[in-house]
Design an enzyme around this catalytic site. Structure first.
Site, PDB file in Angstrom:
ATOM      1  N   ASP A  40     -29.254 -26.318  26.752  1.00 47.43           N
ATOM      2  CA  ASP A  40     -29.725 -24.750  27.553  1.00 47.43           C
ATOM      3  C   ASP A  40     -30.972 -24.563  26.790  1.00 47.43           C
ATOM      4  O   ASP A  40     -31.293 -25.204  25.927  1.00 47.43           O
ATOM      5  CB  ASP A  40     -28.753 -23.872  27.040  1.00 47.43           C
ATOM      6  N   LYS A  92     -31.164 -21.852  31.416  1.00 42.88           N
ATOM      7  CA  LYS A  92     -31.005 -20.702  32.456  1.00 42.88           C
ATOM      8  C   LYS A  92     -31.904 -19.461  31.844  1.00 42.88           C
ATOM      9  O   LYS A  92     -31.898 -19.316  30.951  1.00 42.88           O
ATOM     10  CB  LYS A  92     -29.594 -20.298  32.563  1.00 42.88           C
TER      11      LYS A  92
END
EC number: 2.1.1.107
Length: 464
Positions: free
Chosen positions: A248, A270
């Protein structure tokens, strides 16, 4: 090589310890752990050592040392601060050809005690021959961090099937190849993950000649809040054996660098309102990679089960029968608060703490505001930077004082950490003034006042 490493079976044998103080206690604990029967000789014996002797079924002789005390003993330990006495014990033991250890006197020893890593039945001994015992202990400490405690269970599993494998493969080379495959494959992975029953099932299947499963495994790993030193031992071990790493945006480069060098790295980060890869696609990607037989690390900032959507990912894995492990990480709330010098609970200020997502939906947040304004509690908002004006406004509107202490912790636990403290009333203004950006944690409550005297970590900037 000055000393030959040997492992002695002392179970049920008598060992003489001359001395009744702290040094004697330390040596006696080790001897008792090996199942020996203690005979301790000293004019005075401290209470803990007395209890240990009784537990071992041994005897205490409350007087000075006598040569006859060696009778029936297979090992002698001199653990006093009386050098002439220690030398006499060594002399008497040598005459009888009984192994003797004199604490801190290598020249008087015929045997020495190594630094020990105990993963019974797997035991590792590290020795400097008495020349540098502190160095040996430091090396042992490193080994302790590298070798999981479950290695003992893995060795025990192998022991239970050793004779069966020996009968199956009379050839030594074949047996060695068999066990090397066991210890480097899925069977070892299951045992080290605490899935002993599954490891045994796979080993039985392997002995029976069944083809190994072609499916790989997924490791859902919490990378913590940013400081690589906060990774768990298990996280580091799995990161270094992965074939593929899906990571991530919140995973720091310094942590990513700890993954296996030749592992494929796939960014699935994200940002708010912008998903580089949709969650459903990430789930499917994990399944597809595992079905190719690969070991996949899904690396997430913080803890995968706290606002990390880890539950959704392993649900998909479970549906497809993909083996997985979950490795907790230090969540941002505890990590960032600790590095900011803000205890989340405190007897005088907060008896509870809440972790809350601060994401806005349609310009607002659907939160139980009346509950959040209760006294003596700390609020920690994840992903709350964009919605901070709404959060502060709603808390004040529902009864929380505008003067309630509050803090912003940007890039907590890293060298770039910045901490800004204020109140509910001026917290949004601090964001604009200091150009605060994500990742930033919001902490609200009386405990924030403690930062003034508890701050200890120096990041790039700290504003009080």
């Amino acid at each position: 090589m000055e000393f030959l490493p040997l492992f002695h079976n002392l179970r049920g044998s008598r060992v003489l310890v001359v001395g009744g103080g702290e040094i004697a206690l330390r040596k006696s604990r080790l001897i008792a752990d090996a199942g020996a029967v203690l005979r301790v000789v000293a004019p005075e014996i401290e209470a803990q050592l007395s209890e240990l002797v009784v537990q071992s079924g041994g005897e205490m002789i409350l007087r000075g040392y006598s040569e006859s005390d060696l009778d029936g003993c297979v090992l002698i330990i001199a653990a006093t601060d009386d050098e002439p006495l220690n030398a006499q014990v060594s002399h008497d033991a040598r005459l009888r050809c009984v192994p003797v250890n004199v604490v801190d006197a290598p020249a008087l020893c015929t045997v020495i005690f190594p630094a020990i890593v105990d993963r019974s039945p797997l035991v590792i001994a590290v020795s400097s021959g008495g020349d540098a015992p502190v160095l040996a202990r430091l090396i042992r400490a490193k080994l302790e961090t590298w070798i999981p405690s479950t290695y003992g269970q893995l060795a025990g599993l192998a022991a239970r099937f050793r004779n069966q494998v020996k009968g199956l493969f009379p050839n030594v080379q074949q047996r060695r190849a068999f066990w090397e495959d066991v210890f480097q494959g899925a069977i070892a992975d299951r045992q080290l993950a605490g899935q002993g029953a599954e490891a045994e099932r796979l080993l039985i299947a392997k002995i029976a000649g069944e083809p190994p499963p072609e499916t790989g495994e997924v490791y859902l790993v919490g990378a913590g809040p940013g400081d690589p030193d906060l990774l768990t031992f298990r996280a580091l071990r799995l990161m270094q054996q992965a074939d593929v790493v899906l990571y991530d945006r919140l995973v720091a480069p310094t942590i990513l660098d700890l993954c296996r060098r030749d592992a494929e790295r796939v960014y699935v980060g994200k940002r708010r309102a912008e998903h580089a890869v949709p969650q459903e696609q990430i789930n499917q990607q994990l399944v597809a990679l595992a079905k190719q037989g690969k070991r996949v690390v899904r690396l997430k900032g913080g803890d995968p089960f706290i606002f990390g959507r880890g539950g959704e990912e392993i649900e998909e894995l479970a549906v497809h029968g993909i083996p997985f492990q979950v490795v907790p990480g230090i969540t941002a709330a505890s990590g960032c608060a600790a590095y900011a010098g803000i205890p989340l609970t405190h007897r005088d200020h907060a008896q509870s703490v809440r972790f809350i997502t601060g994401h806005l939906k349609d310009g607002t947040t659907d939160l139980p505001w009346s509950d959040l304004v209760a006294p003596a509690q700390t609020l920690v908002f994840y992903m709350g930077l964009i919605g901070l004006p709404v959060i502060c406004e709603e808390l004040i509107r529902h009864g929380r004082s505008a003067d309630t202490p509050a803090a912003l912790v940007q890039q907590g636990t890293t060298v770039n950490q910045r901490v800004f403290t204020g109140t509910l009333a001026n917290l949004p203004q601090l964001v604009a003034e200091h150009e605060v950006h994500a990742p930033t944690l919001v902490i609200i409550g009386e405990v924030v006042k403690l930062r003034e005297k508890l701050a200890w970590f120096e990041g790039a900037q700290a504003t009080v």
